[in-house]
Design an enzyme around this catalytic site. Structure first.
Site, PDB file in Angstrom:
ATOM      1  N   LYS A   1       0.834  -1.209   0.000  1.00 25.81           N
ATOM      2  CA  LYS A   1       0.000   0.000   0.000  1.00 25.81           C
ATOM      3  C   LYS A   1       0.868   1.259   0.000  1.00 25.81           C
ATOM      4  CE  LYS A   1      -2.004  -1.229   3.898  1.00 25.81           C
ATOM      5  NZ  LYS A   1      -1.339  -2.529   4.161  1.00 25.81           N
TER       6      LYS A   1
ATOM      7  N   ARG B   1      -9.493   0.926   9.224  1.00 26.25           N
ATOM      8  CA  ARG B   1      -9.008  -0.412   9.502  1.00 26.25           C
ATOM      9  C   ARG B   1     -10.000  -1.207  10.331  1.00 26.25           C
ATOM     10  NH1 ARG B   1      -3.376   0.330   9.046  1.00 26.25           N
ATOM     11  NH2 ARG B   1      -2.148  -1.505   9.530  1.00 26.25           N
TER      12      ARG B   1
ATOM     13  N   ARG C   1      11.689  -6.022   4.543  1.00 25.35           N
ATOM     14  CA  ARG C   1      11.428  -4.582   4.396  1.00 25.35           C
ATOM     15  C   ARG C   1      12.426  -3.730   5.174  1.00 25.35           C
ATOM     16  NH1 ARG C   1       5.697  -2.104   5.393  1.00 25.35           N
ATOM     17  NH2 ARG C   1       5.932  -3.163   7.385  1.00 25.35           N
TER      18      ARG C   1
ATOM     19  N   ARG D   1      11.566  -1.831  10.732  1.00 21.40           N
ATOM     20  CA  ARG D   1      10.501  -1.433  11.665  1.00 21.40           C
ATOM     21  C   ARG D   1      10.390  -2.423  12.824  1.00 21.40           C
ATOM     22  NH1 ARG D   1       5.235   0.002   8.023  1.00 21.40           N
ATOM     23  NH2 ARG D   1       4.272  -1.216   9.677  1.00 21.40           N
TER      24      ARG D   1
ATOM     25  N   ARG E   1      -0.197  -8.858  13.560  1.00 12.43           N
ATOM     26  CA  ARG E   1      -0.793  -7.926  12.594  1.00 12.43           C
ATOM     27  C   ARG E   1      -1.683  -8.664  11.604  1.00 12.43           C
ATOM     28  NH1 ARG E   1       4.455  -5.457  10.555  1.00 12.43           N
ATOM     29  NH2 ARG E   1       3.203  -4.428   8.953  1.00 12.43           N
TER      30      ARG E   1
HETATM   31  P1  AP5 Z   1       4.840  -1.705   1.801  1.00 12.77           P
HETATM   32  O1  AP5 Z   1       4.543  -0.794   0.679  1.00 12.77           O
HETATM   33  O2  AP5 Z   1       5.628  -1.222   2.947  1.00 12.77           O
HETATM   34  O3  AP5 Z   1       3.492  -2.428   2.291  1.00 12.77           O
HETATM   35  P2  AP5 Z   1       2.253  -1.850   3.114  1.00 12.77           P
HETATM   36  O4  AP5 Z   1       1.039  -2.460   2.521  1.00 12.77           O
HETATM   37  O5  AP5 Z   1       2.339  -0.364   3.208  1.00 12.77           O
HETATM   38  O6  AP5 Z   1       2.517  -2.561   4.486  1.00 12.77           O
HETATM   39  P3  AP5 Z   1       2.487  -1.994   5.987  1.00 12.77           P
HETATM   40  O7  AP5 Z   1       3.228  -3.016   6.811  1.00 12.77           O
HETATM   41  O8  AP5 Z   1       2.968  -0.581   6.036  1.00 12.77           O
HETATM   42  O9  AP5 Z   1       1.030  -2.080   6.307  1.00 12.77           O
HETATM   43  P4  AP5 Z   1       0.429  -2.108   7.680  1.00 12.77           P
HETATM   44  O10 AP5 Z   1      -0.975  -1.906   7.318  1.00 12.77           O
HETATM   45  O11 AP5 Z   1       0.718  -3.331   8.468  1.00 12.77           O
HETATM   46  O12 AP5 Z   1       1.226  -0.957   8.479  1.00 12.77           O
HETATM   47  P5  AP5 Z   1       0.866   0.568   8.809  1.00 12.77           P
HETATM   48  O13 AP5 Z   1       2.104   1.353   8.719  1.00 12.77           O
HETATM   49  O14 AP5 Z   1      -0.315   0.995   8.029  1.00 12.77           O
HETATM   50  O15 AP5 Z   1       5.573  -2.993   1.159  1.00 12.77           O
HETATM   51  C1  AP5 Z   1       6.083  -4.024   1.992  1.00 12.77           C
HETATM   52  C2  AP5 Z   1       7.459  -4.496   1.467  1.00 12.77           C
HETATM   53  O16 AP5 Z   1       7.290  -5.122   0.199  1.00 12.77           O
HETATM   54  C3  AP5 Z   1       8.473  -3.368   1.248  1.00 12.77           C
HETATM   55  O17 AP5 Z   1       9.733  -3.858   1.598  1.00 12.77           O
HETATM   56  C4  AP5 Z   1       8.398  -3.073  -0.270  1.00 12.77           C
HETATM   57  O18 AP5 Z   1       9.647  -2.602  -0.772  1.00 12.77           O
HETATM   58  C5  AP5 Z   1       8.055  -4.449  -0.817  1.00 12.77           C
HETATM   59  N1  AP5 Z   1       7.174  -4.410  -1.986  1.00 12.77           N
HETATM   60  C6  AP5 Z   1       6.059  -3.649  -2.149  1.00 12.77           C
HETATM   61  N2  AP5 Z   1       5.462  -3.920  -3.326  1.00 12.77           N
HETATM   62  C7  AP5 Z   1       6.216  -4.901  -3.914  1.00 12.77           C
HETATM   63  C8  AP5 Z   1       6.122  -5.623  -5.146  1.00 12.77           C
HETATM   64  N3  AP5 Z   1       5.115  -5.385  -6.013  1.00 12.77           N
HETATM   65  N4  AP5 Z   1       7.048  -6.577  -5.413  1.00 12.77           N
HETATM   66  C9  AP5 Z   1       8.070  -6.821  -4.534  1.00 12.77           C
HETATM   67  N5  AP5 Z   1       8.218  -6.161  -3.365  1.00 12.77           N
HETATM   68  C10 AP5 Z   1       7.294  -5.218  -3.055  1.00 12.77           C
HETATM   69  O19 AP5 Z   1       0.417   0.461  10.324  1.00 12.77           O
HETATM   70  C11 AP5 Z   1       1.349   0.151  11.345  1.00 12.77           C
HETATM   71  C12 AP5 Z   1       0.670   0.103  12.683  1.00 12.77           C
HETATM   72  O20 AP5 Z   1       0.118   1.404  13.001  1.00 12.77           O
HETATM   73  C13 AP5 Z   1      -0.537  -0.852  12.794  1.00 12.77           C
HETATM   74  O21 AP5 Z   1      -0.129  -2.182  13.065  1.00 12.77           O
HETATM   75  C14 AP5 Z   1      -1.302  -0.211  13.949  1.00 12.77           C
HETATM   76  O22 AP5 Z   1      -0.705  -0.519  15.169  1.00 12.77           O
HETATM   77  C15 AP5 Z   1      -1.124   1.279  13.688  1.00 12.77           C
HETATM   78  N6  AP5 Z   1      -2.205   1.812  12.836  1.00 12.77           N
HETATM   79  C16 AP5 Z   1      -2.056   2.325  11.573  1.00 12.77           C
HETATM   80  N7  AP5 Z   1      -3.245   2.694  11.075  1.00 12.77           N
HETATM   81  C17 AP5 Z   1      -4.176   2.419  12.037  1.00 12.77           C
HETATM   82  C18 AP5 Z   1      -5.575   2.562  12.097  1.00 12.77           C
HETATM   83  N8  AP5 Z   1      -6.292   3.050  11.079  1.00 12.77           N
HETATM   84  N9  AP5 Z   1      -6.201   2.152  13.236  1.00 12.77           N
HETATM   85  C19 AP5 Z   1      -5.516   1.656  14.268  1.00 12.77           C
HETATM   86  N10 AP5 Z   1      -4.177   1.481  14.273  1.00 12.77           N
HETATM   87  C20 AP5 Z   1      -3.505   1.862  13.161  1.00 12.77           C
HETATM   88 MG    MG Z   2       2.688   0.982   4.798  1.00 15.52          MG
END
Ligand code: AP5
Ligand code: MG
Ligand code: ZN
Length: 209
Positions: free
Chosen positions: A13, A88, A122, A155, A166
């Protein structure tokens, strides 16, 4: 255009949102990035949420909804936005409907095996939040961000136990949003398995941009 990016952790994402910003010229609003910036700054919000995020659990709805409501009220979000990582939970989706009109929800589909592979390798820039992968997309210089020269790190919530949590939280609380938005006729699916460039193409076709 007001877009939501939905999908399991590690689906890409954040990576896709960074590309889509160049196409759509709207801000990328990632609740995860906002929380991580608050943690780095040791602000009251950051101190409040650090342990929750490191454990892979969700920050409570009230705090998160208020934060997004304030962010969407800012000037740059009036011409559109990409919301990454919000909503979420169903209560977050219902709250959002009360203060903004969503045009399309893009669901990035990726099987669990690939999630583990992507999160396992990552690396993230501590300064600007850009994502790298040690195998698929390493920075040109080891541990240094191509975009800003910041330090590239792993991270805390990409440890194995936190990733398992997660994924469990995703299945229980976030995956129900797929049906929620499908029923509203807003959902479009994108296959997130291919290369980043190919996923960008899939995204453009799905959204018509
Ligand atoms: P990446 O682009 O980083 O993936 P992502 O979908 O953004 O994954 P996240 O881990 O950031 O999602 P998340 O929802 O768990 O975390 P968030 O920060 O939102 O890609 C992943 C890897 O793959 C990278 O290394 C990239 O280079 C590689 N890659 C990408 N595309 C590729 C491809 N096509 N081919 C090969 N490699 C590829 O949330 C973190 C925490 O914050 C949550 O756990 C929670 O505690 C809190 N939080 C955030 N939002 C909320 C909310 N709305 N409500 C409550 N808590 C929240
Ligand atoms: Mg992300
Ligand atoms: Zn950077």
């Amino acid at each position: 255009m007001n877009l939501i990016f939905l999908g399991p952790p590690g689906a890409g994402k954040g990576t896709l949102a960074a590309k889509a910003v160049g196409i759509l010229k709207v801000p990328h609003i990632s609740t995860g990035n906002i929380f991580r910036a608050a943690i780095a700054a040791q602000s009251p919000l950051g101190l409040n949420v650090k342990a929750i995020i490191d454990a892979g659990k969700l920050v409570n709805d009230e705090i998160t909804i208020e934060l997004v409501k304030e962010r969407l009220a800012q000037e740059d979000a009036q011409k559109g936005y990409i919301l990454d990582g919000f909503p979420r939970t169903i209560p977050q989706a219902e709250a959002l409907a009360g203060f903004s009109r969503v045009d399309t929800v893009v669901n990035f589909d990726l099987p669990d095996g690939s999630v583990l592979e992507r999160l396992g390798g990552r690396r993230v820039c501590r300064q600007c939040g850009v994502n790298y992968h040690q195998t698929f997309n390493p920075p040109k210089k080891t541990d240094v961000c191509d975009a800003c020269g910041g330090e590239v790190y792993t991270r805390d919530d990409d440890r194995e136990e936190a990733v398992a949590k997660r994924l469990e939280v995703y299945r229980d609380q976030t995956a129900p949003l797929i049906d929620y938005y499908r029923q509203k006729g807003l959902l479009t699916g994108v296959d997130a398995r291919p290369s980043v460039d190919q996923v960008v193409e899939n995204f453009r076709k799905a959204v018509g941009v």
